[in-house]
Write a protein that holds these residues in place. Structure first.
Motif, PDB file in Angstrom:
ATOM      1  N   GLU A 132       1.957   6.256  -7.069  1.00 43.51           N
ATOM      2  CA  GLU A 132       0.860   7.065  -7.592  1.00 43.51           C
ATOM      3  C   GLU A 132       1.154   8.563  -7.471  1.00 43.51           C
ATOM      4  O   GLU A 132       0.852   9.342  -8.363  1.00 43.51           O
ATOM      5  CB  GLU A 132      -0.441   6.713  -6.876  1.00 43.51           C
ATOM      6  CG  GLU A 132      -1.655   7.220  -7.606  1.00 43.51           C
ATOM      7  CD  GLU A 132      -2.927   6.564  -7.125  1.00 43.51           C
ATOM      8  OE1 GLU A 132      -3.983   7.136  -7.396  1.00 43.51           O
ATOM      9  OE2 GLU A 132      -2.871   5.501  -6.490  1.00 43.51           O
TER      10      GLU A 132
ATOM     11  N   GLN B  61       1.143   3.823  -3.097  1.00 40.49           N
ATOM     12  CA  GLN B  61       0.764   5.225  -2.919  1.00 40.49           C
ATOM     13  C   GLN B  61       1.904   6.146  -3.350  1.00 40.49           C
ATOM     14  O   GLN B  61       1.679   7.167  -3.985  1.00 40.49           O
ATOM     15  CB  GLN B  61       0.404   5.500  -1.463  1.00 40.49           C
ATOM     16  CG  GLN B  61      -0.221   6.857  -1.256  1.00 40.49           C
ATOM     17  CD  GLN B  61      -1.634   6.907  -1.792  1.00 40.49           C
ATOM     18  OE1 GLN B  61      -2.544   6.324  -1.221  1.00 40.49           O
ATOM     19  NE2 GLN B  61      -1.827   7.585  -2.889  1.00 40.49           N
TER      20      GLN B  61
ATOM     21  N   VAL C  86       0.002  10.467   3.834  1.00 36.77           N
ATOM     22  CA  VAL C  86       0.785  11.272   2.905  1.00 36.77           C
ATOM     23  C   VAL C  86       0.966  12.638   3.559  1.00 36.77           C
ATOM     24  O   VAL C  86       0.007  13.373   3.745  1.00 36.77           O
ATOM     25  CB  VAL C  86       0.085  11.416   1.539  1.00 36.77           C
ATOM     26  CG1 VAL C  86       0.900  12.294   0.609  1.00 36.77           C
ATOM     27  CG2 VAL C  86      -0.165  10.055   0.918  1.00 36.77           C
TER      28      VAL C  86
ATOM     29  N   SER D 108       2.999   4.513   6.938  1.00 35.01           N
ATOM     30  CA  SER D 108       1.859   3.918   7.620  1.00 35.01           C
ATOM     31  C   SER D 108       2.265   3.600   9.048  1.00 35.01           C
ATOM     32  O   SER D 108       3.404   3.176   9.287  1.00 35.01           O
ATOM     33  CB  SER D 108       1.401   2.640   6.918  1.00 35.01           C
ATOM     34  OG  SER D 108       0.386   2.001   7.660  1.00 35.01           O
TER      35      SER D 108
ATOM     36  N   VAL E  40      -2.733   4.603   4.875  1.00 38.09           N
ATOM     37  CA  VAL E  40      -1.487   5.203   4.399  1.00 38.09           C
ATOM     38  C   VAL E  40      -1.547   6.707   4.641  1.00 38.09           C
ATOM     39  O   VAL E  40      -2.551   7.352   4.341  1.00 38.09           O
ATOM     40  CB  VAL E  40      -1.264   4.915   2.899  1.00 38.09           C
ATOM     41  CG1 VAL E  40      -0.022   5.624   2.382  1.00 38.09           C
ATOM     42  CG2 VAL E  40      -1.160   3.420   2.656  1.00 38.09           C
TER      43      VAL E  40
ATOM     44  N   LYS F 289       0.830  -1.208   0.000  1.00 39.36           N
ATOM     45  CA  LYS F 289       0.000   0.000   0.000  1.00 39.36           C
ATOM     46  C   LYS F 289       0.865   1.259   0.000  1.00 39.36           C
ATOM     47  O   LYS F 289       0.609   2.198  -0.743  1.00 39.36           O
ATOM     48  CB  LYS F 289      -0.939   0.025   1.217  1.00 39.36           C
ATOM     49  CG  LYS F 289      -2.156  -0.833   1.081  1.00 39.36           C
ATOM     50  CD  LYS F 289      -3.043  -0.633   2.308  1.00 39.36           C
ATOM     51  CE  LYS F 289      -4.340  -1.368   2.200  1.00 39.36           C
ATOM     52  NZ  LYS F 289      -5.215  -1.078   3.343  1.00 39.36           N
TER      53      LYS F 289
ATOM     54  N   GLY G  81      -6.109  13.001  -0.718  1.00 35.20           N
ATOM     55  CA  GLY G  81      -5.811  12.857  -2.132  1.00 35.20           C
ATOM     56  C   GLY G  81      -5.336  14.171  -2.719  1.00 35.20           C
ATOM     57  O   GLY G  81      -5.084  15.144  -2.002  1.00 35.20           O
TER      58      GLY G  81
ATOM     59  N   GLN H  68      -6.632   9.479  -5.337  1.00 37.13           N
ATOM     60  CA  GLN H  68      -7.133   9.189  -3.990  1.00 37.13           C
ATOM     61  C   GLN H  68      -6.045   8.520  -3.165  1.00 37.13           C
ATOM     62  O   GLN H  68      -5.165   7.863  -3.712  1.00 37.13           O
ATOM     63  CB  GLN H  68      -8.353   8.260  -4.062  1.00 37.13           C
ATOM     64  CG  GLN H  68      -9.510   8.808  -4.855  1.00 37.13           C
ATOM     65  CD  GLN H  68     -10.057  10.086  -4.254  1.00 37.13           C
ATOM     66  OE1 GLN H  68     -10.245  10.172  -3.048  1.00 37.13           O
ATOM     67  NE2 GLN H  68     -10.292  11.086  -5.085  1.00 37.13           N
ATOM     68  N   THR H  69      -6.139   8.657  -1.860  1.00 38.26           N
ATOM     69  CA  THR H  69      -5.197   7.961  -0.989  1.00 38.26           C
ATOM     70  C   THR H  69      -5.751   6.593  -0.604  1.00 38.26           C
ATOM     71  O   THR H  69      -6.953   6.374  -0.625  1.00 38.26           O
ATOM     72  CB  THR H  69      -4.919   8.771   0.293  1.00 38.26           C
ATOM     73  OG1 THR H  69      -6.150   9.072   0.918  1.00 38.26           O
ATOM     74  CG2 THR H  69      -4.173  10.047  -0.016  1.00 38.26           C
ATOM     75  N   ARG H  70      -4.857   5.713  -0.265  1.00 39.00           N
ATOM     76  CA  ARG H  70      -5.245   4.378   0.174  1.00 39.00           C
ATOM     77  C   ARG H  70      -5.496   4.404   1.682  1.00 39.00           C
ATOM     78  O   ARG H  70      -4.851   5.150   2.412  1.00 39.00           O
ATOM     79  CB  ARG H  70      -4.135   3.392  -0.159  1.00 39.00           C
ATOM     80  CG  ARG H  70      -3.992   3.144  -1.645  1.00 39.00           C
ATOM     81  CD  ARG H  70      -2.816   2.212  -1.908  1.00 39.00           C
ATOM     82  NE  ARG H  70      -2.797   1.721  -3.258  1.00 39.00           N
ATOM     83  CZ  ARG H  70      -2.312   2.385  -4.301  1.00 39.00           C
ATOM     84  NH1 ARG H  70      -1.815   3.590  -4.143  1.00 39.00           N
ATOM     85  NH2 ARG H  70      -2.323   1.854  -5.499  1.00 39.00           N
TER      86      ARG H  70
ATOM     87  N   ILE I  51       5.472   9.306   2.560  1.00 36.79           N
ATOM     88  CA  ILE I  51       4.393   8.329   2.483  1.00 36.79           C
ATOM     89  C   ILE I  51       4.757   7.213   3.459  1.00 36.79           C
ATOM     90  O   ILE I  51       5.816   6.587   3.341  1.00 36.79           O
ATOM     91  CB  ILE I  51       4.222   7.778   1.049  1.00 36.79           C
ATOM     92  CG1 ILE I  51       3.862   8.910   0.087  1.00 36.79           C
ATOM     93  CG2 ILE I  51       3.120   6.750   1.017  1.00 36.79           C
ATOM     94  CD1 ILE I  51       4.996   9.547  -0.563  1.00 36.79           C
TER      95      ILE I  51
END
Length: 161
Positions: free
Chosen positions: A33, A30, A96, A128, A94, A26, A67, A89-91, A126
């Protein structure tokens, strides 16, 4: 019964490892992305010969966590604008984070030549909370003066600068 016991032991070892793998993927996805968004904005600025902005979906305290979007800098006040070129969009799970909002700037602007003067000395992280502390599975994205983003691994709690 022996087969069921062996299967139970194998599953007991595999399930936690699979959870760690999912979190790492993830975060990595991210980061990829966000790199895509930055590279897309830079290439569109050059292609369209126009300033292109990358801005957070919300300008509130949530910042980049909701996002972000890419669009013309002169005609896109926010991500709800009809002029936006692309939204991201963000996961879940996660985070950011960026020092763009901390300094009052709420957007990155890529110039017509692909440079990004407002991007220097600013970065994205990024990560988690589910990542292991000592692992280098979190990511930092830096943007140089020429507007080229680069990605590097860092530990979960390390600063990007």
């Amino acid at each position: 019964m022996i087969t069921v016991a062996i299967l139970g032991v194998i599953l007991g070892l595999a399930v936690p490892a699979m959870g760690d793998f999912v979190v790492r993927q993830k975060v990595s996805g991210q980061a990829s992305e966000l790199m895509l968004a930055l590279t897309f904005a830079r290439s569109e600025a050059v292609k369209l010969n126009r300033e292109i902005a990358v801005l957070p979906a919300t300008n509130a305290a949530a910042g980049w966590a909701d996002g972000w979007c890419v669009g013309p800098a002169d005609s896109m006040a926010n991500c709800l604008s009809a002029n936006r070129l692309r939204s991201f969009q963000t996961r879940s799970g996660v985070a950011v984070n960026s020092n763009f909002l901390q300094t009052g700037a709420n957007r990155l602007i890529f110039q017509r030549d692909g440079t990004c003067g407002s991007c220097v000395s600013r970065d994205f992280k990024i990560t988690s909370a589910k990542l292991k502390t000592a692992s280098t599975d979190a990511r930092c994205i830096d943007i140089n003066r020429q507007g080229r983003p680069s990605i590097r691994p860092v530990t979960r709690d390390a600063a990007c600068s």
